[in-house]
Design an enzyme around this catalytic site. Structure first.
Site, short mmCIF file in Angstrom:
data_model
loop_
_atom_site.label_atom_id
_atom_site.label_comp_id
_atom_site.label_asym_id
_atom_site.label_seq_id
_atom_site.Cartn_x
_atom_site.Cartn_y
_atom_site.Cartn_z
N HIS A 176 -1.39 -0.07 -9.82
CA HIS A 176 -2.03 -1.01 -8.66
C HIS A 176 -2.64 -2.12 -9.47
O HIS A 176 -3.88 -2.47 -9.34
CB HIS A 176 -2.97 -0.12 -8.09
N GLU A 215 -3.19 7.88 -5.66
CA GLU A 215 -3.24 6.97 -6.97
C GLU A 215 -4.63 7.50 -7.71
O GLU A 215 -5.54 7.41 -7.08
CB GLU A 215 -3.53 5.50 -6.57
N ARG A 275 0.82 -1.31 0.04
CA ARG A 275 0.12 0.04 -0.07
C ARG A 275 1.02 1.11 -0.06
O ARG A 275 1.93 1.30 0.86
CB ARG A 275 -0.78 -0.12 1.34
P1 NAD Z 1 -0.69 -11.39 5.19
O1 NAD Z 1 -1.52 -10.83 6.28
O2 NAD Z 1 -0.63 -12.60 4.87
O3 NAD Z 1 0.91 -10.85 5.70
C1 NAD Z 1 1.14 -9.60 6.15
C2 NAD Z 1 2.34 -9.75 7.11
O4 NAD Z 1 2.93 -8.56 7.62
C3 NAD Z 1 2.40 -10.67 8.28
O5 NAD Z 1 3.04 -11.61 8.43
C4 NAD Z 1 2.32 -9.72 9.33
O6 NAD Z 1 2.63 -10.16 10.66
C5 NAD Z 1 3.23 -8.54 8.92
N1 NAD Z 1 3.11 -7.30 9.38
C6 NAD Z 1 2.45 -6.72 10.29
N2 NAD Z 1 2.51 -5.35 10.72
C7 NAD Z 1 3.93 -5.55 10.29
C8 NAD Z 1 5.01 -4.51 10.50
N3 NAD Z 1 4.90 -3.41 11.24
N4 NAD Z 1 6.09 -4.68 10.10
C9 NAD Z 1 6.28 -5.88 9.21
N5 NAD Z 1 5.70 -6.80 9.05
C10 NAD Z 1 4.38 -6.52 9.70
O7 NAD Z 1 -0.98 -10.36 4.02
P2 NAD Z 1 -0.51 -10.65 2.39
O8 NAD Z 1 -1.72 -11.51 1.83
O9 NAD Z 1 0.92 -11.16 2.45
O10 NAD Z 1 -0.62 -9.32 1.85
C11 NAD Z 1 0.20 -8.21 2.34
C12 NAD Z 1 -0.22 -6.81 1.59
O11 NAD Z 1 -0.18 -6.81 0.09
C13 NAD Z 1 -1.76 -6.68 1.94
O12 NAD Z 1 -1.90 -5.96 3.08
C14 NAD Z 1 -2.07 -5.64 0.89
O13 NAD Z 1 -2.08 -4.44 1.51
C15 NAD Z 1 -1.16 -5.79 -0.15
N6 NAD Z 1 -1.89 -6.50 -1.61
C16 NAD Z 1 -1.68 -5.53 -2.54
C17 NAD Z 1 -2.18 -5.90 -3.83
C18 NAD Z 1 -2.06 -5.29 -5.12
O14 NAD Z 1 -2.67 -5.33 -5.81
N7 NAD Z 1 -0.89 -4.51 -5.24
C19 NAD Z 1 -3.12 -7.11 -3.76
C20 NAD Z 1 -3.48 -7.80 -2.63
C21 NAD Z 1 -2.72 -7.46 -1.33
#
Ligand code: NAD
Length: 330
Positions: free
Chosen positions: A283, A264, A235
């Site tokens: 995105h 965005e 994000r």
């Molecule tokens: P997930 O919940 O499986 O993993 C997120 C990880 O981040 C977890 O292991 C959590 O412990 C860790 N985390 C939380 N707070 C943290 C911090 N302060 N510092 C470091 N690590 C921390 O989520 P995911 O499925 O891997 O997705 C990750 C992110 O990807 C989502 O939150 C979303 O914002 C983004 N995303 C983007 C798109 C896109 O189109 N670009 C699509 C889907 C998801």
């Protein structure tokens, strides 16, 4: 008129076809209505007889949900459920389900594509060759992928997939993730400052929340000793964009690959639009024909699970257990 055992309403959606949904509910013998409505009154009118809803952006407020006496389940297309009043749904015994993992492969391969594009400078050379400049020296220095250290900020589903995809290139993976108790296979967990200090490539995969907003700012850029490439497919606001632009101008980092931005789409005056060492995408990380088809199929499946007496794959409002309107087994 044909009598159906169930009615399912799609409140709204912006994907072109609803073929996957049609297939799923034809199998169930349910009537499927594509409403495409957003306002409270219209939603109540369109959904008042529905046993289940599929929802994308339309706001399902307490008032809307209180006026849907037969509704047993709301399935959201995607991960986020901010369009649904979860407390109201729970109070009313309505299950809210989502699909948290339909695009892991897509976002992870997008992050890896950004990394390889920046290391091998393929987008840069593409622009040069198409403007009649055939000279590889323009891109020098160009590094080798093997031997680099990739630092993940957040090592959940997507971070882990990035690590799996890039390891065969000979890249060492370290990660900062304060919520992981054990290091996932192939990844060394380190504290935040060490990851900032040791990474040749830094890739953001934590969620956006109050504690991660501007997690990467001026102070953090100064700790990046190896002038890394910075990748963000998570994000935009996790990176302080003003500080990022400054870091790029001062050469504190070598380049950036960004699928997400603080604003965005970006303003036309955003300096990153003119930087050769920054690559941007709109995105799009989540998207592939396959991921969207899977999303539609699994969202519909969540509704049909509940209407056939089963718990759906991913329940968001766990507090609904024990008081669901739908009679469920288990
Ligand atoms: P997930 O919940 O499986 O993993 C997120 C990880 O981040 C977890 O292991 C959590 O412990 C860790 N985390 C939380 N707070 C943290 C911090 N302060 N510092 C470091 N690590 C921390 O989520 P995911 O499925 O891997 O997705 C990750 C992110 O990807 C989502 O939150 C979303 O914002 C983004 N995303 C983007 C798109 C896109 O189109 N670009 C699509 C889907 C998801």
């Amino acid at each position: 008129m044909k009598q159906y055992p169930h009615q399912v309403v799609i409140t709204d959606c912006d994907h072109g076809s609803v073929e996957e949904e049609k297939e799923e509910f034809a199998r169930l013998g349910a009537e499927l209505v594509l409403a495409q409505v957003r306002g409270e009154e219209e939603l109540i009118r369109a959904c008042k007889d529905a046993d289940g809803l599929l929802n994308q952006y339309a706001l399902l407020t307490r008032r809307v949900l209180e006026n849907l006496p037969k509704c047993k389940v709301v399935a959201r297309y995607g991960v986020g459920v901010d369009s649904i009043d979860l407390k109201a749904a729970t109070d009313l015994g309505i299950i809210v389900a989502n699909v948290p993992d339909y695009c892991i492969e897509e976002v992870a391969s997008h992050a890896v594509a950004l990394i390889l594009t920046l290391v091998r400078k393929t987008a840069f050379f593409d622009r040069k060759v198409k403007s009649n400049q055939w000279d590889f020296r323009q891109g020098i220095p160009i590094g080798r992928v093997r031997g680099k250290t990739l630092g993940l900020v957040g090592s959940g589903k997507i971070g882990l997939e990035v690590a799996k995809m890039i390891s065969p290139f000979g890249v060492k993976v370290i990660a900062y993730d304060p919520y992981l108790k054990e290091a996932p296979e192939g990844i060394k967990l380190k504290d935040f400052d060490t990851v900032l200090r040791e990474s040749d490539i830094l890739s953001i995969h934590c969620p956006l929340n109050d504690s991660t907003r501007h997690l990467i700012g001026e102070k953090e850029f100064k700790k990046m000793e190896k002038k890394p490439l910075l990748i963000n497919t998570s994000r935009g606001p996790i990176i302080d964009e003003k500080a990022l632009i400054q870091a790029l101008k001062e050469g504190l980092i070598t380049g950036a690959g960004l699928d997400v931005l603080e604003k965005e789409p970006p303003d036309s005056v955003n300096p990153m639009l003119a930087m050769e060492n920054v690559i941007l995408s709109p995105h799009v990380g989540f998207y592939s024909e396959e991921s969207i088809s899977e999303l539609k199929r699994r969202t519909a499946q969540n509704v049909s699970d509940v209407l056939t007496g089963r718990w759906p794959g991913s329940v968001v409002n766990q507090g609904v257990k024990g008081k669901t309107r739908a009679p469920l087994s288990g």
